[in-house]
Write a protein that holds these residues in place. Structure first.
Motif, PDB file in Angstrom:
ATOM      1  N   GLU A  40      41.620 -50.208 -13.633  1.00  0.00           N
ATOM      2  CA  GLU A  40      40.427 -49.986 -12.838  1.00  0.00           C
ATOM      3  C   GLU A  40      39.315 -50.935 -13.256  1.00  0.00           C
ATOM      4  O   GLU A  40      38.575 -51.454 -12.425  1.00  0.00           O
ATOM      5  CB  GLU A  40      39.977 -48.525 -13.005  1.00  0.00           C
ATOM      6  CG  GLU A  40      38.940 -48.086 -11.991  1.00  0.00           C
ATOM      7  CD  GLU A  40      39.512 -48.056 -10.592  1.00  0.00           C
ATOM      8  OE1 GLU A  40      38.751 -48.357  -9.655  1.00  0.00           O
ATOM      9  OE2 GLU A  40      40.713 -47.760 -10.442  1.00  0.00           O
ATOM     10  N   ARG A  41      39.211 -51.204 -14.566  1.00  0.00           N
ATOM     11  CA  ARG A  41      38.191 -52.111 -15.050  1.00  0.00           C
ATOM     12  C   ARG A  41      38.440 -53.527 -14.543  1.00  0.00           C
ATOM     13  O   ARG A  41      37.518 -54.263 -14.212  1.00  0.00           O
ATOM     14  CB  ARG A  41      38.178 -52.097 -16.585  1.00  0.00           C
ATOM     15  CG  ARG A  41      37.039 -52.932 -17.167  1.00  0.00           C
ATOM     16  CD  ARG A  41      36.842 -52.667 -18.644  1.00  0.00           C
ATOM     17  NE  ARG A  41      38.008 -52.993 -19.422  1.00  0.00           N
ATOM     18  CZ  ARG A  41      38.805 -52.099 -20.003  1.00  0.00           C
ATOM     19  NH1 ARG A  41      38.561 -50.805 -19.862  1.00  0.00           N
ATOM     20  NH2 ARG A  41      39.857 -52.482 -20.724  1.00  0.00           N
ATOM     21  N   ASP A  42      39.734 -53.940 -14.466  1.00  0.00           N
ATOM     22  CA  ASP A  42      40.070 -55.253 -13.919  1.00  0.00           C
ATOM     23  C   ASP A  42      39.569 -55.384 -12.492  1.00  0.00           C
ATOM     24  O   ASP A  42      39.054 -56.422 -12.088  1.00  0.00           O
ATOM     25  CB  ASP A  42      41.597 -55.468 -13.933  1.00  0.00           C
ATOM     26  CG  ASP A  42      42.089 -55.808 -15.330  1.00  0.00           C
ATOM     27  OD1 ASP A  42      41.253 -56.216 -16.153  1.00  0.00           O
ATOM     28  OD2 ASP A  42      43.296 -55.647 -15.568  1.00  0.00           O
ATOM     29  N   ARG A  43      39.729 -54.309 -11.735  1.00  0.00           N
ATOM     30  CA  ARG A  43      39.348 -54.380 -10.325  1.00  0.00           C
ATOM     31  C   ARG A  43      37.820 -54.387 -10.166  1.00  0.00           C
ATOM     32  O   ARG A  43      37.272 -55.134  -9.365  1.00  0.00           O
ATOM     33  CB  ARG A  43      39.954 -53.198  -9.557  1.00  0.00           C
ATOM     34  CG  ARG A  43      41.449 -53.311  -9.351  1.00  0.00           C
ATOM     35  CD  ARG A  43      41.907 -52.273  -8.342  1.00  0.00           C
ATOM     36  NE  ARG A  43      41.849 -50.926  -8.895  1.00  0.00           N
ATOM     37  CZ  ARG A  43      42.879 -50.344  -9.493  1.00  0.00           C
ATOM     38  NH1 ARG A  43      44.021 -50.977  -9.628  1.00  0.00           N
ATOM     39  NH2 ARG A  43      42.770 -49.113  -9.958  1.00  0.00           N
ATOM     40  N   ASN A  55      39.871 -62.442  -9.659  1.00  0.00           N
ATOM     41  CA  ASN A  55      39.980 -62.853 -11.050  1.00  0.00           C
ATOM     42  C   ASN A  55      41.406 -63.326 -11.323  1.00  0.00           C
ATOM     43  O   ASN A  55      42.363 -62.699 -10.883  1.00  0.00           O
ATOM     44  CB  ASN A  55      39.626 -61.666 -11.953  1.00  0.00           C
ATOM     45  CG  ASN A  55      39.816 -61.994 -13.418  1.00  0.00           C
ATOM     46  OD1 ASN A  55      40.906 -61.820 -13.943  1.00  0.00           O
ATOM     47  ND2 ASN A  55      38.754 -62.469 -14.048  1.00  0.00           N
ATOM     48  N   PRO A  56      41.590 -64.457 -12.031  1.00  0.00           N
ATOM     49  CA  PRO A  56      42.947 -64.996 -12.250  1.00  0.00           C
ATOM     50  C   PRO A  56      43.914 -63.986 -12.845  1.00  0.00           C
ATOM     51  O   PRO A  56      45.085 -63.943 -12.474  1.00  0.00           O
ATOM     52  CB  PRO A  56      42.699 -66.167 -13.200  1.00  0.00           C
ATOM     53  CG  PRO A  56      41.301 -66.597 -12.898  1.00  0.00           C
ATOM     54  CD  PRO A  56      40.558 -65.344 -12.583  1.00  0.00           C
ATOM     55  N   LYS A  57      43.445 -63.167 -13.785  1.00  0.00           N
ATOM     56  CA  LYS A  57      44.321 -62.181 -14.411  1.00  0.00           C
ATOM     57  C   LYS A  57      44.795 -61.148 -13.388  1.00  0.00           C
ATOM     58  O   LYS A  57      45.988 -60.824 -13.312  1.00  0.00           O
ATOM     59  CB  LYS A  57      43.576 -61.495 -15.549  1.00  0.00           C
ATOM     60  CG  LYS A  57      44.400 -60.471 -16.309  1.00  0.00           C
ATOM     61  CD  LYS A  57      43.573 -59.868 -17.437  1.00  0.00           C
ATOM     62  CE  LYS A  57      44.375 -58.786 -18.164  1.00  0.00           C
ATOM     63  NZ  LYS A  57      43.574 -58.165 -19.257  1.00  0.00           N
ATOM     64  N   ALA A  58      43.859 -60.622 -12.611  1.00  0.00           N
ATOM     65  CA  ALA A  58      44.226 -59.633 -11.591  1.00  0.00           C
ATOM     66  C   ALA A  58      45.082 -60.268 -10.499  1.00  0.00           C
ATOM     67  O   ALA A  58      46.012 -59.643  -9.971  1.00  0.00           O
ATOM     68  CB  ALA A  58      42.957 -59.027 -10.988  1.00  0.00           C
ATOM     69  N   LEU A  59      44.783 -61.523 -10.162  1.00  0.00           N
ATOM     70  CA  LEU A  59      45.538 -62.213  -9.111  1.00  0.00           C
ATOM     71  C   LEU A  59      46.986 -62.441  -9.540  1.00  0.00           C
ATOM     72  O   LEU A  59      47.908 -62.328  -8.730  1.00  0.00           O
ATOM     73  CB  LEU A  59      44.870 -63.548  -8.800  1.00  0.00           C
ATOM     74  CG  LEU A  59      45.241 -64.224  -7.467  1.00  0.00           C
ATOM     75  CD1 LEU A  59      44.953 -63.301  -6.307  1.00  0.00           C
ATOM     76  CD2 LEU A  59      44.481 -65.532  -7.325  1.00  0.00           C
ATOM     77  N   GLU A  60      47.182 -62.753 -10.817  1.00  0.00           N
ATOM     78  CA  GLU A  60      48.537 -62.940 -11.330  1.00  0.00           C
ATOM     79  C   GLU A  60      49.329 -61.634 -11.283  1.00  0.00           C
ATOM     80  O   GLU A  60      50.522 -61.622 -10.961  1.00  0.00           O
ATOM     81  CB  GLU A  60      48.485 -63.469 -12.767  1.00  0.00           C
ATOM     82  CG  GLU A  60      49.842 -63.622 -13.452  1.00  0.00           C
ATOM     83  CD  GLU A  60      50.700 -64.723 -12.841  1.00  0.00           C
ATOM     84  OE1 GLU A  60      51.902 -64.790 -13.174  1.00  0.00           O
ATOM     85  OE2 GLU A  60      50.170 -65.526 -12.041  1.00  0.00           O
ATOM     86  N   LYS A  61      48.681 -60.522 -11.596  1.00  0.00           N
ATOM     87  CA  LYS A  61      49.347 -59.212 -11.511  1.00  0.00           C
ATOM     88  C   LYS A  61      49.799 -58.935 -10.078  1.00  0.00           C
ATOM     89  O   LYS A  61      50.919 -58.469  -9.844  1.00  0.00           O
ATOM     90  CB  LYS A  61      48.402 -58.107 -11.962  1.00  0.00           C
ATOM     91  CG  LYS A  61      48.080 -58.095 -13.438  1.00  0.00           C
ATOM     92  CD  LYS A  61      47.153 -56.918 -13.700  1.00  0.00           C
ATOM     93  CE  LYS A  61      46.552 -57.013 -15.079  1.00  0.00           C
ATOM     94  NZ  LYS A  61      45.556 -55.930 -15.292  1.00  0.00           N
ATOM     95  N   ARG A  62      48.901 -59.211  -9.133  1.00  0.00           N
ATOM     96  CA  ARG A  62      49.243 -58.973  -7.734  1.00  0.00           C
ATOM     97  C   ARG A  62      50.396 -59.867  -7.293  1.00  0.00           C
ATOM     98  O   ARG A  62      51.287 -59.430  -6.561  1.00  0.00           O
ATOM     99  CB  ARG A  62      48.018 -59.220  -6.858  1.00  0.00           C
ATOM    100  CG  ARG A  62      46.932 -58.160  -6.978  1.00  0.00           C
ATOM    101  CD  ARG A  62      45.682 -58.571  -6.234  1.00  0.00           C
ATOM    102  NE  ARG A  62      45.971 -58.917  -4.844  1.00  0.00           N
ATOM    103  CZ  ARG A  62      45.134 -59.609  -4.075  1.00  0.00           C
ATOM    104  NH1 ARG A  62      43.966 -60.023  -4.567  1.00  0.00           N
ATOM    105  NH2 ARG A  62      45.470 -59.877  -2.828  1.00  0.00           N
TER     106      ARG A  62
END
Length: 415
Positions: A162-165, A172-179
């Motif tokens: 939730e904090r990432d979002r 954000n690159p980190k969140a985009l990589e997860k997706r």
């Protein structure tokens, strides 16, 4: 890599119809000792001892896993020319740095150095190696698992996600990589796609296009499957073409009409899907070393070996439907195929027509769904009138069914 607690293997291999015998056990054993890049160095002799089988069995499984694309092998040349344990990679779609092996060699050389002449002798074929010792395995340590790879299993809890979002933002690159990894893992050709090319195509999309892609990919795959065509579009191609945009807008009633329902292959709809899978092109097959050796020694067994291989591996999706039915489980059937199957006739199990369909399957080397005890009727395409030869009538009925499938495929707009 001592005292491992988990085995890391690619999920797609578990249901692959090409697995035989101890293949999955060998793969799991490699995955138990793998480092975070997917590599491990194992002796075939020691692996055979752990699994309670012959070295030849382990070697055959490793060769087959390499052919399937689940394992990569790297031969180790010893200074004195003696046999030495090789490196094996459980393929996890990762790029390997050029100096990785040098870094690992120093740690593993003591345990996996050149094998002595006495230990290099393989047990005769058919005779299992000695079982592992009776002592109990050491208890799991209190520390973390030996493999902690965020690309395989996320160690973020819900609050961190939730904090990432919220704080880092959607792009954000980190969140985009997860997706990206979450979406890519659902694609049918995930195991064979090139990661670099696929990621580049993903990043080339706009934020809105990525959202739409994630939302509509499942719909696209369902439409492609319903068309009956063999799926081969690479993920990068799908992304660069933005193929989901060709689906068009569908109303709620239309979506409901195309929703699949659960069936078994004993039903009209289930049999129709089974025959649709069998009518697809046969998978390209090759003989493994053992089969080649048998044919070299006994050429008269060539046809028998090829028939068995084609029936078991030539049409893997059809084999899965048969296995699912025999396990008393159901599967989904596209509405279009359900409609085509409504014209099928009930055929008496063991009767003349049933035997004619069985002969048709035998001629084509198709896997045959046997009737369980107590089942009196099975479903097949309706035979044309006025044809006395049942074999000819079954061929004609199958041709009419294939024509109906092709007519439906021509109307597909998602290919």
């Amino acid at each position: 890599m001592s005292n491992p607690r988990f085995s890391i293997i690619p999920a797609w291999i578990v249901t692959d119809g090409r697995l035989k015998g101890s293949d999955l056990k060998v793969l799991c054993l490699l995955g138990t000792h793998t480092n975070k890049e997917g590599w491990c160095r194992r002796s075939q002799v020691k692996m055979a001892e752990q699994l309670g089988c012959g070295r030849s069995t382990v070697q055959d499984s490793l060769n087959r896993l390499a052919d399937i694309g689940a394992v990569e092998k790297r031969k180790v040349e010893s200074v004195d020319g003696r046999d030495s344990a090789h490196w094996y990679r459980v393929i996890l779609d990762r790029a390997l740095s050029s100096n990785a092996f040098s870094a690992w060699e120093a740690d593993d050389e003591k345990e996996f150095g050149p094998i002595s002449g006495a230990s290099a002798v393989a047990p005769p074929a058919g005779i299992p190696a000695p079982p592992a010792g009776p002592e109990a395995a050491p208890p799991a340590g209190s520390g973390p698992a030996p493999i902690n790879d965020s690309s395989l299993t996320s160690n973020l809890n819900e609050e961190e996600r939730e904090r990432d979002r919220n704080d880092e933002g959607e792009e954000n690159p980190k969140a985009l990589e997860k997706r990206f990894r979450k979406w890519w893992s659902t694609w049918p050709t995930y195991a064979t796609d090139t990661e670099t090319t696929t990621r580049r195509a993903w990043l080339d999309l706009t934020a809105e296009q990525r959202k739409t892609c994630e939302y509509r990919t499942a719909e696209y795959l369902a439409a492609a499957k319903a068309s009956g065509r063999k799926f081969s579009k690479a993920a990068a191609t799908y992304l660069s073409e933005r193929a989901w945009e060709r689906l068009g807008e569908r109303t709620g009633s239309a979506a409901q009409a195309s929703s699949p329902e659960p069936y078994t292959a004993y039903s009209r709809a289930g049999r129709a899907l089974l025959l649709a899978e069998l009518l697809k092109p046969e998978r390209h097959l090759t003989l493994n070393p053992i089969e080649q050796k048998i044919i070299e020694d006994k050429p008269e067994k060539r046809d028998l070996i090829w028939r068995d291989k084609r029936e078991k591996q030539g049409w893997p999706e059809a084999s899965k439907l048969i296995e699912t039915t025999q396990q008393r489980r159901r599967f989904n059937v596209p509405a279009r195929i359900v409609a085509i199957g409504q014209s099928f006739d009930k055929v008496k199990v063991g009767g003349d027509v049933w035997q004619a369909w069985q002969r048709l399957h035998h001629r084509r080397c198709w896997p045959w769904l046997a009737a369980p005890e107590g089942l009196e009727w099975m479903q097949f395409p309706r035979l044309p009138d006025g044809i006395e030869d049942l074999d000819e009538a079954c061929d004609m009925a199958l041709g009419e069914f294939d024509a109906a499938l092709r007519e439906g495929r021509g109307n597909d707009n998602a290919a």
